[in-house]
Design a protein around this motif. Sequence first.
Motif, PDB file in Angstrom:
ATOM      1  N   ALA A 187       7.326  49.632  89.346  1.00 32.81           N
ATOM      2  CA  ALA A 187       7.763  48.636  90.343  1.00 32.81           C
ATOM      3  C   ALA A 187       6.915  48.739  91.612  1.00 32.81           C
ATOM      4  O   ALA A 187       6.579  49.842  92.048  1.00 32.81           O
ATOM      5  CB  ALA A 187       9.230  48.870  90.680  1.00 32.81           C
ATOM      6  N   PRO A 188       6.572  47.614  92.238  1.00 32.78           N
ATOM      7  CA  PRO A 188       5.790  47.674  93.469  1.00 32.78           C
ATOM      8  C   PRO A 188       6.562  48.334  94.613  1.00 32.78           C
ATOM      9  O   PRO A 188       5.966  48.940  95.505  1.00 32.78           O
ATOM     10  CB  PRO A 188       5.497  46.192  93.781  1.00 32.78           C
ATOM     11  CG  PRO A 188       6.498  45.412  92.981  1.00 32.78           C
ATOM     12  CD  PRO A 188       6.842  46.232  91.793  1.00 32.78           C
ATOM     13  N   LEU A 189       7.885  48.204  94.576  1.00 31.40           N
ATOM     14  CA  LEU A 189       8.739  48.857  95.573  1.00 31.40           C
ATOM     15  C   LEU A 189      10.080  49.159  94.912  1.00 31.40           C
ATOM     16  O   LEU A 189      10.661  48.295  94.249  1.00 31.40           O
ATOM     17  CB  LEU A 189       8.951  47.934  96.793  1.00 31.40           C
ATOM     18  CG  LEU A 189       9.983  48.400  97.815  1.00 31.40           C
ATOM     19  CD1 LEU A 189       9.557  49.713  98.477  1.00 31.40           C
ATOM     20  CD2 LEU A 189      10.215  47.324  98.888  1.00 31.40           C
ATOM     21  N   SER A 190      10.573  50.374  95.094  1.00 36.48           N
ATOM     22  CA  SER A 190      11.899  50.748  94.583  1.00 36.48           C
ATOM     23  C   SER A 190      12.784  51.061  95.775  1.00 36.48           C
ATOM     24  O   SER A 190      12.414  51.879  96.631  1.00 36.48           O
ATOM     25  CB  SER A 190      11.809  51.983  93.683  1.00 36.48           C
ATOM     26  OG  SER A 190      10.973  51.717  92.579  1.00 36.48           O
ATOM     27  N   ILE A 191      13.926  50.399  95.833  1.00 35.08           N
ATOM     28  CA  ILE A 191      14.869  50.623  96.943  1.00 35.08           C
ATOM     29  C   ILE A 191      16.117  51.282  96.374  1.00 35.08           C
ATOM     30  O   ILE A 191      16.757  50.740  95.462  1.00 35.08           O
ATOM     31  CB  ILE A 191      15.210  49.300  97.658  1.00 35.08           C
ATOM     32  CG1 ILE A 191      13.934  48.721  98.270  1.00 35.08           C
ATOM     33  CG2 ILE A 191      16.292  49.513  98.713  1.00 35.08           C
ATOM     34  CD1 ILE A 191      14.112  47.377  98.944  1.00 35.08           C
ATOM     35  N   PHE A 192      16.451  52.453  96.903  1.00 30.52           N
ATOM     36  CA  PHE A 192      17.590  53.217  96.403  1.00 30.52           C
ATOM     37  C   PHE A 192      18.721  53.182  97.424  1.00 30.52           C
ATOM     38  O   PHE A 192      18.484  53.372  98.624  1.00 30.52           O
ATOM     39  CB  PHE A 192      17.178  54.670  96.166  1.00 30.52           C
ATOM     40  CG  PHE A 192      16.095  54.828  95.140  1.00 30.52           C
ATOM     41  CD1 PHE A 192      16.387  54.791  93.787  1.00 30.52           C
ATOM     42  CD2 PHE A 192      14.772  54.988  95.521  1.00 30.52           C
ATOM     43  CE1 PHE A 192      15.390  54.932  92.830  1.00 30.52           C
ATOM     44  CE2 PHE A 192      13.765  55.126  94.576  1.00 30.52           C
ATOM     45  CZ  PHE A 192      14.076  55.096  93.233  1.00 30.52           C
TER      46      PHE A 192
ATOM     47  N   ILE B 260      20.134  44.545 100.738  1.00 29.34           N
ATOM     48  CA  ILE B 260      19.660  43.775  99.575  1.00 29.34           C
ATOM     49  C   ILE B 260      19.033  42.464 100.035  1.00 29.34           C
ATOM     50  O   ILE B 260      17.998  42.032  99.522  1.00 29.34           O
ATOM     51  CB  ILE B 260      20.837  43.491  98.599  1.00 29.34           C
ATOM     52  CG1 ILE B 260      21.468  44.810  98.138  1.00 29.34           C
ATOM     53  CG2 ILE B 260      20.378  42.639  97.420  1.00 29.34           C
ATOM     54  CD1 ILE B 260      20.546  45.737  97.414  1.00 29.34           C
ATOM     55  N   GLN B 261      19.660  41.839 101.010  1.00 28.90           N
ATOM     56  CA  GLN B 261      19.141  40.556 101.511  1.00 28.90           C
ATOM     57  C   GLN B 261      17.718  40.710 102.055  1.00 28.90           C
ATOM     58  O   GLN B 261      16.877  39.832 101.875  1.00 28.90           O
ATOM     59  CB  GLN B 261      20.058  40.061 102.626  1.00 28.90           C
ATOM     60  CG  GLN B 261      20.061  38.562 102.760  1.00 28.90           C
ATOM     61  CD  GLN B 261      21.133  38.117 103.739  1.00 28.90           C
ATOM     62  OE1 GLN B 261      21.737  38.918 104.447  1.00 28.90           O
ATOM     63  NE2 GLN B 261      21.371  36.831 103.770  1.00 28.90           N
TER      64      GLN B 261
ATOM     65  N   LEU C  69      11.694  40.149  96.798  1.00 27.58           N
ATOM     66  CA  LEU C  69      12.226  39.709  95.500  1.00 27.58           C
ATOM     67  C   LEU C  69      11.707  40.529  94.328  1.00 27.58           C
ATOM     68  O   LEU C  69      12.377  40.650  93.308  1.00 27.58           O
ATOM     69  CB  LEU C  69      11.873  38.238  95.277  1.00 27.58           C
ATOM     70  CG  LEU C  69      12.938  37.232  95.692  1.00 27.58           C
ATOM     71  CD1 LEU C  69      12.514  35.831  95.313  1.00 27.58           C
ATOM     72  CD2 LEU C  69      14.303  37.582  95.091  1.00 27.58           C
ATOM     73  N   ASP C  70      10.508  41.102  94.483  1.00 26.25           N
ATOM     74  CA  ASP C  70       9.972  41.874  93.350  1.00 26.25           C
ATOM     75  C   ASP C  70      10.380  43.344  93.390  1.00 26.25           C
ATOM     76  O   ASP C  70       9.961  44.136  92.549  1.00 26.25           O
ATOM     77  CB  ASP C  70       8.443  41.745  93.274  1.00 26.25           C
ATOM     78  CG  ASP C  70       7.762  42.225  94.548  1.00 26.25           C
ATOM     79  OD1 ASP C  70       8.477  42.557  95.513  1.00 26.25           O
ATOM     80  OD2 ASP C  70       6.520  42.272  94.576  1.00 26.25           O
TER      81      ASP C  70
ATOM     82  N   HIS D 245      15.858  43.834  87.484  1.00 30.74           N
ATOM     83  CA  HIS D 245      15.431  44.580  88.674  1.00 30.74           C
ATOM     84  C   HIS D 245      16.617  45.311  89.314  1.00 30.74           C
ATOM     85  O   HIS D 245      16.463  45.927  90.361  1.00 30.74           O
ATOM     86  CB  HIS D 245      14.837  43.633  89.726  1.00 30.74           C
ATOM     87  CG  HIS D 245      13.459  43.120  89.380  1.00 30.74           C
ATOM     88  ND1 HIS D 245      13.067  42.831  88.096  1.00 30.74           N
ATOM     89  CD2 HIS D 245      12.386  42.856  90.171  1.00 30.74           C
ATOM     90  CE1 HIS D 245      11.808  42.398  88.109  1.00 30.74           C
ATOM     91  NE2 HIS D 245      11.378  42.411  89.354  1.00 30.74           N
ATOM     92  N   VAL D 246      17.803  45.194  88.718  1.00 25.12           N
ATOM     93  CA  VAL D 246      19.023  45.740  89.325  1.00 25.12           C
ATOM     94  C   VAL D 246      19.544  46.876  88.444  1.00 25.12           C
ATOM     95  O   VAL D 246      19.768  46.686  87.251  1.00 25.12           O
ATOM     96  CB  VAL D 246      20.093  44.634  89.457  1.00 25.12           C
ATOM     97  CG1 VAL D 246      21.394  45.199  90.014  1.00 25.12           C
ATOM     98  CG2 VAL D 246      19.576  43.492  90.336  1.00 25.12           C
TER      99      VAL D 246
END
Length: 320
Positions: free
Chosen positions: A111-116, A184-185, A189-190, A216-217
């Motif tokens: 993934a180009p960016l992973s948000i935890f 999340i907002q 998107l990627d 992606h979720v």
Amino acid sequence: MQADIGSELDLRLTAIIYGADGTNLFEFRTSDGRDLPSFTAGSHVDVTLPTGAIRQYSIASPESDLSRYLLGVKLDPKGRGGSRCLHEDVRVGSILKISLPRNHFPLTESAPLSIFIAGGIGITPIHCMIEKLQALGQNWRLHYAVRNRAEAVFLDRFAKAGDRVHLHVDAETNGSFMDVASIIQAAPLDAHLYCCGPAPMLDAFEAACAGRPQDHVHLERFSAPDVVAAAGGSYTVELSKSKRSITVQAGQTLLQALQAAGIKVKISCEQGICGTCETRVISGTPDHRDTILSDEEKASNETMMVCCSGSLSPTLVLDL
Ligand code: FES
């Protein structure tokens, strides 16, 4: 889903390390110093406690370190007794039965960016995932919520990560919870989005991610809000190993029928969320009720969770 259903290791508890207020890190190694079976970031193991109860704990240590499995366990005085047993009764040097690692919360490494988003002890699998992304040089962010600063695990590790880590301490914000929807907002998107924590946090995360590409979720639940065990009409279950045939009566669950017949089945959550009771299906069509198997895995009917699932066919043949 799993190649080694039911396989277990006898592992020695070699250290109990203070993680944070109420949380200890339990280190397990092989007795002969050999490497442990490999695993992927996000995996958990089943631990069979001295009481016979089986509990799931996520592996916090990096997947590159096969000398040990480091499990984060928060003491839950109101829980079912698993964390209390580990915190109060189990001593360093004990040998416990530990399953092979399973992963219901896999990481997308590309993934180009992973948000935890982590809440409390939900940081455990996420710590392992972040270690992996760091090793790969991938981009990540962490939003970590705790009630009090003293309850935050791995703070020293994350201190080196600078502004990639946002710590939300409820007690320092007048008790307000982390604003999951806003996180999340603001996410591109990627981005791939991950959440592990208490049920209200997971519910907020799911609601906020409703419009996102669902591949992606990613989230991991420790309790199941709506699993209703299958208990419809009567059917027959043939057990290939024990060479027995039992009838599941209308209104009875498969698990109830198996237990009434004296068939030993490993169970833990009894809610279709842990995978402990996963059983191979030899023939027949299960009525899948768990939240672990993917839609493809359910359609393949290769395995089922016997704690909550039933049968859509008159006969089910199981590898029991
Ligand atoms: Fe957890 Fe069946 S006991 S899925």
